[in-house]
Design an enzyme around this catalytic site. Structure first.
Site, mmCIF file in Angstrom:
data_model
loop_
_atom_site.group_PDB
_atom_site.id
_atom_site.type_symbol
_atom_site.label_atom_id
_atom_site.label_comp_id
_atom_site.label_asym_id
_atom_site.label_seq_id
_atom_site.Cartn_x
_atom_site.Cartn_y
_atom_site.Cartn_z
ATOM 1 N N GLY A 45 0.842 -1.209 0.000
ATOM 2 C CA GLY A 45 0.000 0.000 0.000
ATOM 3 C C GLY A 45 0.868 1.247 0.000
ATOM 4 N N ASN A 47 1.418 3.482 -2.311
ATOM 5 C CA ASN A 47 1.086 4.602 -3.198
ATOM 6 C C ASN A 47 0.261 5.687 -2.522
ATOM 7 O OD1 ASN A 47 -0.931 2.319 -3.420
ATOM 8 N ND2 ASN A 47 -2.114 3.990 -4.275
ATOM 9 N N GLY A 49 -1.292 7.650 1.402
ATOM 10 C CA GLY A 49 -1.372 7.831 2.856
ATOM 11 C C GLY A 49 -0.093 7.495 3.617
ATOM 12 N N GLY A 51 1.560 4.710 3.907
ATOM 13 C CA GLY A 51 2.539 3.931 3.150
ATOM 14 C C GLY A 51 3.419 4.848 2.300
ATOM 15 N N SER A 176 -4.368 -0.959 14.344
ATOM 16 C CA SER A 176 -5.070 0.253 14.782
ATOM 17 C C SER A 176 -5.599 -0.009 16.191
ATOM 18 C CB SER A 176 -6.242 0.527 13.838
ATOM 19 O OG SER A 176 -7.172 1.386 14.450
ATOM 20 N N TYR A 208 -13.758 -4.307 10.154
ATOM 21 C CA TYR A 208 -12.440 -3.644 10.121
ATOM 22 C C TYR A 208 -11.743 -3.849 11.482
ATOM 23 C CZ TYR A 208 -8.924 0.090 10.006
ATOM 24 O OH TYR A 208 -7.732 0.793 10.059
#
Ligand SMILES: NC(=O)c1ccc[n+]([C@@H]2O[C@H](COP(=O)([O-])OP(=O)(O)OC[C@H]3O[C@@H](n4cnc5c(N)ncnc54)[C@H](OP(=O)(O)O)[C@@H]3O)[C@@H](O)[C@H]2O)c1
Length: 330
Positions: A45, A47, A49, A51, A176, A208
């Protein structure tokens, strides 16, 4: 002459700015500028935020970064953006869809073939979808469980021999604190059985939270299973950060107004969110003694309550995940 009301407004504004600065100072910052030349990092990931900001900061320190991204065009746009601020480091985009076991296997094979070592694997990619319809991966698993947990579980296992060859190495998995609302029901991991509270759970995105709890249990179990090798497993909560994660969550104008104070005091930039990830990935002060720990605000997170899961569940989750992704038990 400056009126009393102007002075009061300016003081209030100054107070708000200072309060924000104080909160930012509590989030911590990875200050170490030591060169990472010669080290290979793999970020999923990469690309967007957290990451993308992790990649930017690793490149600034001259690292070689494999950017594992679902779309190659997004990967190339991210590189273009990073190159506007950072010229150092080597950035290598590669296609990886964590919602497909075939894609994870093809990606792992090419990484194993093309790179003599991987020093740090950063399992960062994640999805957060609030949807009435059940969304599933290519292999038929519930999307959060499938991408956030199973995808990274398979990737780490496939790259494990390479990580061992690259000792000392690390696996950093982005979780998280929402994991504290997570539940691991071993009989219903794929959320196929509807329960009476399913509707309320859907609103708070229980799936999530469950996947983020699975991320922590994965880290702890990996730490338990790697005591004889110098592979360190760490988990991170980056904090509430301004990224694309909630792109599929519909919001109305009044919610923007209601949440403005929360956003002002609690929301980090993506770069601030990346700081604890960077600390876990690159700090010399982190070592094997930290394996299995959860980090937040650039330090070990000490929960007020026990995390909602037993070590027996953690171990069973590993075994069931092994079967689900089609790996043989070691
Ligand atoms: N933002 C927060 O407040 C917050 C708080 C706590 C934890 N986190 C965690 O931080 C991590 C990074 O999220 P973010 O906030 O930076 O969100 P983001 O900007 O949406 O980034 C998520 C990344 O994951 C990638 N991804 C999603 N599905 C994928 C798939 N099937 N295969 C490969 N890559 C996939 C996305 O690729 P595309 O761009 O192609 O979709 C994107 O690059 C996540 O694990 C998230 O759970 C975030």
């Amino acid at each position: 002459m400056v009126s009393c009301s102007t002075v009061a407004i300016l003081s209030a504004l100054l107070g708000l700015i200072l309060l924000r600065k104080y909160r930012e100072s509590r989030w911590g910052y990875f200050k170490c500028k030591k060169s990472l030349q010669g080290k290979v990092f793999l970020v999923t990931g990469a690309n967007s935020g957290i990451g993308k900001e992790t990649v930017r900061e690793l490149a600034r320190r001259d690292a070689c970064v494999i950017m594992a991204c679902r779309s190659m065009s997004s990967a190339l746009s991210a590189i273009e953006d990073i190159r506007r601020t950072v010229q150092e480091g080597t950035l290598i985009p590669k296609q990886l869809d964590l919602a497909s076991f075939d894609s994870i296997r093809a990606f792992s094979n090419s990484v194993i073939r093309d790179f003599p070592k991987i020093n740090v694997l950063i399992n960062n990619a994640g999805v957060y979808v609030c949807s009435k319809e059940a969304r599933v991966t290519t292999d038929g698993y519930e999307l959060h469980f499938g991408v956030n947990h199973l995808g990274h579980f398979l990737l780490t296992n496939l790259l494990f021999d390479k990580l061992c060859e690259s000792q000392p190495s690390r696996v950093v998995t982005v979780s998280s604190l929402l994991l504290q609302s997570g539940k691991i029901d071993l009989e219903n991991l794929n959320c196929e059985r509807e329960t009476p509270e399913s509707l309320a759970e859907m609103r708070s995105n229980q799936k999530y939270c469950n996947s983020k709890l699975a991320n922590l249990l994965f880290t702890r179990e990996l730490a338990k299973r790697t005591t004889t090798v110098d592979v360190t497993a760490l988990s991170v909560c980056p904090g509430f950060s301004y990224t694309n994660l909630f792109r599929e969550t519909p919001r109305s104008w009044y919610q923007y107004i209601l949440f403005a104070p929360i956003v002002y005091f609690y929301m980090r930039s993506a770069n601030q969110g990346a700081q604890t990830v960077l600390l876990c990935a690159a700090s010399d002060e982190i070592g094997k003694q930290h394996s299995g720990q959860l980090f937040r605000d650039c330090k070990v997170y000490k929960p007020k309550l026990r995390f909602p899961c037993s070590s027996a569940t953690q171990s069973k989750l590993w075994d069931i995940s092994t079967e689900m992704v089609g790996l043989r038990m070691k």
